[in-house]
Design a protein around this motif. Sequence first.
Motif, PDB file in Angstrom:
ATOM      1  N   LEU A   1     -17.737  -5.289 139.841  1.00  0.00           N
ATOM      2  CA  LEU A   1     -17.459  -4.602 141.098  1.00  0.00           C
ATOM      3  C   LEU A   1     -16.726  -3.312 140.726  1.00  0.00           C
ATOM      4  CD1 LEU A   1     -18.033  -5.377 143.989  1.00  0.00           C
ATOM      5  CD2 LEU A   1     -15.738  -6.334 144.144  1.00  0.00           C
TER       6      LEU A   1
ATOM      7  N   ALA B   1     -13.637  -7.733 138.575  1.00  0.00           N
ATOM      8  CA  ALA B   1     -13.296  -7.144 139.873  1.00  0.00           C
ATOM      9  C   ALA B   1     -11.806  -6.857 139.945  1.00  0.00           C
ATOM     10  CB  ALA B   1     -13.697  -8.098 141.002  1.00  0.00           C
TER      11      ALA B   1
ATOM     12  N   LEU C   1     -14.122 -12.814 148.537  1.00  0.00           N
ATOM     13  CA  LEU C   1     -14.620 -11.901 147.515  1.00  0.00           C
ATOM     14  C   LEU C   1     -15.391 -12.758 146.527  1.00  0.00           C
ATOM     15  CD1 LEU C   1     -14.655  -9.283 145.764  1.00  0.00           C
ATOM     16  CD2 LEU C   1     -12.370  -9.903 144.967  1.00  0.00           C
ATOM     17  N   HIS C   2     -16.686 -12.583 146.508  1.00  0.00           N
ATOM     18  CA  HIS C   2     -17.505 -13.418 145.641  1.00  0.00           C
ATOM     19  C   HIS C   2     -18.331 -12.528 144.714  1.00  0.00           C
ATOM     20  CE1 HIS C   2     -21.228 -16.116 145.011  1.00  0.00           C
ATOM     21  NE2 HIS C   2     -20.305 -16.388 144.102  1.00  0.00           N
ATOM     22  N   VAL C   3     -17.975 -12.556 143.443  1.00  0.00           N
ATOM     23  CA  VAL C   3     -18.658 -11.683 142.493  1.00  0.00           C
ATOM     24  C   VAL C   3     -19.596 -12.535 141.638  1.00  0.00           C
ATOM     25  CG1 VAL C   3     -18.327  -9.832 140.823  1.00  0.00           C
ATOM     26  CG2 VAL C   3     -16.487 -10.391 142.412  1.00  0.00           C
ATOM     27  N   PRO C   4     -20.898 -12.296 141.758  1.00  0.00           N
ATOM     28  CA  PRO C   4     -21.860 -13.105 141.016  1.00  0.00           C
ATOM     29  C   PRO C   4     -21.724 -12.899 139.504  1.00  0.00           C
ATOM     30  CG  PRO C   4     -22.951 -11.818 142.736  1.00  0.00           C
ATOM     31  CD  PRO C   4     -21.551 -11.306 142.607  1.00  0.00           C
TER      32      PRO C   4
ATOM     33  N   SER D   1     -18.013 -11.923 135.206  1.00  0.00           N
ATOM     34  CA  SER D   1     -17.891 -10.863 136.219  1.00  0.00           C
ATOM     35  C   SER D   1     -16.532 -10.183 136.111  1.00  0.00           C
ATOM     36  CB  SER D   1     -18.098 -11.442 137.619  1.00  0.00           C
ATOM     37  OG  SER D   1     -17.027 -12.313 137.930  1.00  0.00           O
TER      38      SER D   1
ATOM     39  N   LEU E   1     -14.836 -15.461 141.096  1.00  0.00           N
ATOM     40  CA  LEU E   1     -15.492 -14.622 140.096  1.00  0.00           C
ATOM     41  C   LEU E   1     -16.330 -15.513 139.198  1.00  0.00           C
ATOM     42  CD1 LEU E   1     -12.648 -13.036 140.786  1.00  0.00           C
ATOM     43  CD2 LEU E   1     -13.511 -11.547 138.986  1.00  0.00           C
TER      44      LEU E   1
ATOM     45  N   SER F   1     -21.859  -6.195 149.507  1.00  0.00           N
ATOM     46  CA  SER F   1     -22.391  -7.558 149.599  1.00  0.00           C
ATOM     47  C   SER F   1     -21.440  -8.596 149.006  1.00  0.00           C
ATOM     48  CB  SER F   1     -23.740  -7.622 148.879  1.00  0.00           C
ATOM     49  OG  SER F   1     -23.548  -7.328 147.505  1.00  0.00           O
ATOM     50  N   GLN F   2     -20.568  -8.176 148.083  1.00  0.00           N
ATOM     51  CA  GLN F   2     -19.686  -9.156 147.435  1.00  0.00           C
ATOM     52  C   GLN F   2     -18.472  -9.501 148.292  1.00  0.00           C
ATOM     53  OE1 GLN F   2     -20.566  -6.202 146.151  1.00  0.00           O
ATOM     54  NE2 GLN F   2     -21.482  -6.474 144.109  1.00  0.00           N
TER      55      GLN F   2
ATOM     56  N   THR G   1     -21.557  -9.528 136.982  1.00  0.00           N
ATOM     57  CA  THR G   1     -21.552  -8.372 137.877  1.00  0.00           C
ATOM     58  C   THR G   1     -20.183  -7.711 137.804  1.00  0.00           C
ATOM     59  OG1 THR G   1     -23.004  -9.569 139.361  1.00  0.00           O
ATOM     60  CG2 THR G   1     -21.884  -7.637 140.270  1.00  0.00           C
TER      61      THR G   1
END
Lengths: 452, 249
Positions: A155, A188, A147-150, A186, A182, A102-103, A153
């Motif tokens: 990854l 990633a 790439l969207h990391v809430p 978060s 990010l 989803s990210q 969160t």
Amino acid sequence: MSDFQQQALKLAALQRRGHDAGWLSDLRESGARQWMRSAWPGRKTELWKYTPLKALQNQSFEDWAQPQPGWQDDIELLPVNGCRLVFVNGVFDETQSDALPSQVSLFSRASEQGQQVLRDTLGTVLDTERHLFAALSNAWADEGVLLHVPANTVLEQPVYVVHVSTPQAQPSVASTRVLAVLEQGSKAELIEHYVSAGQQQNGFVNALTEVSMGANAAFRHTRINLEDESLLHIGGVHVALHRDARFEGFTIAEGSELKRIDYQVTHREPGAHLGLDGVYLAHGHQLLDYHTNIEHAAPHGTTDEVFRGIIGDRARAVFNGRIHIHPHAQKTLAELSNRNLLTSRTAEIDTKPELEIYADDVRCAHGATVSQLDGTALYYLQSRGITAEQARVMLSFGFINELLQQIPREEIREYLQRHLQVLFERSDSLIGDAGPLELHDDAAPADAGGKH
Amino acid sequence: MLEINELSAAVEGEPILKELSLSIGDGEVHAIMGPNGSGKSTLGNVLTGREGYEITGGSVRFNGKDLLEMDVQERAHEGVFLAFQYPVEIPGVSNMEFLKTAVDAKRKQAGQEPMSSVDFMRLARETSKQVQLDPSFLKRGVNEGFSGGEKKRNEILQMMLLEPSLCILDETDSGLDIDALQIIADGVNAMRDEKRSFLVVTHYQRLLDYIVPDKVHVLAGGRIVKTGGKELALELEKKGYSWLEDEVA
């Protein structure tokens, strides 16, 4: 406007969009306007002084590069256990890509929320005044990876984006774009791998990555540029760091007819950290240019930047590392080291650390050296029965491997170590003559280091 | 094994060795002592073929062959080994890889296949234990961040793996305490046999308590000014070198 500027605008109009991207049109238009009114860089343009754009001007680019099947046999990908996205000549190849978590999404398939993130963030990290080709990327904005990391969160698996280029019948262009956002707290990892199938590429790629990091976010980014030397590549990684964010970057490139990569990182808020290691290798008649510009616009930021290069044969490399410490960016700690190994008398490196410091309570150190392989170390290895040629390979490898062995991800580290071992063993022109070189006055170790 | 006959050598036009003659038979241990600047290290460098040393006269025969005609790695293949006074740090190249490359180069010269990695790792680990070097040092960069004693033990480790016929130890004892010295000496003594010869260059008599030489030579002003048995070393320790220099003058 230069011919290439005009061609590029025509190409923007020619883009075959696979999606309705009305929400990108503002960015495209502003990009095109900026591109149009910018002066074409020449020898008097400081940012392009040592890197002529002849290779772009000498050809007529009239179309977008097309995806080609059958490239897989030619390419060894990283055995990364993560989410893989493959683009061929800038076009997404679903058959070679994994299902996306989803990210991660394509610009063309972004959810409403994703489109909102794109609208809010795409282009906002860029300094298009300083970076002409970032303006071009805006003018050409179409497909890309979001790439969207809430917030808060992690990854767990890395995102692995492969950009494949294949030979084209006519001179053609491609555009790649990645936006990583990010949110606060978060974490990633992104690996970008530029690779070619086949020679005689006949192509130009404009490759841009934008990273916006919220407070206390952590990001690890690797950019591997090991394309065929006939591919022209101009790329940029633009990063905005907010409070206490940590960006750890690694980049490696081999030269080509024209390769220029910019890192533009801004410490926008206090307490952020940038770690950036880079390796460049140029031989034959290649040209390779790394420009890094680090803006410390807030206090308590740290930058630790190490670049090393080996330049052989008649190749030319450029390293320009600018660190700009703004007046209120007190307590900044910044270090920049650049070491170069010249393995032939006709190889050239233009290295320039540039410190601009307007705050009075900072620690900032830089050093740039240009040298040849250490004669004592060569003798040591040979005295153990190792041939001069092998000794040169070992020492050249060791010089670069010092940075490679710090890469935490094993599959990247081993892939690059293997690649370099093969490259050094195969390429006489990169590691130089069979016999040990003697240092002469005109090539004696030069130390332009200093502390401020 | 080694016949040095009236060897003269210069560095940047400056004569360092002056008609030096020395003969070492199979299985013999010779010590060379002398004041600083007498040419002790130059001798090791000249014998191994280091660049920057100009041979201005004389000859060196090694097992009947003209040593001075060979390049650095050929001399190593023929069995000449120098334990460096200042071993070189090579970051980014693992000690294990370095040792294996050296051993494989020697095997190739002898028409043998490279050792398998597994076999070599076992051999290297066992040998490193003999010189009391923790096997973790095999994974580190060559001599990178090693202490003085660890570097010297790493030299002896290389010597043991390469099994040379002439081992030149260039001030291997300098800067070592008694414990470290003993480890080095044990390694050397374990390698002594009727075929292998040693040329031990040292500034201090102490080493010769542990590696007992057949002959002791005093090098002064670029030539051998006195030769004797191991008792000569004790005499030198007591009286210093100046009486010899006076005697020569």
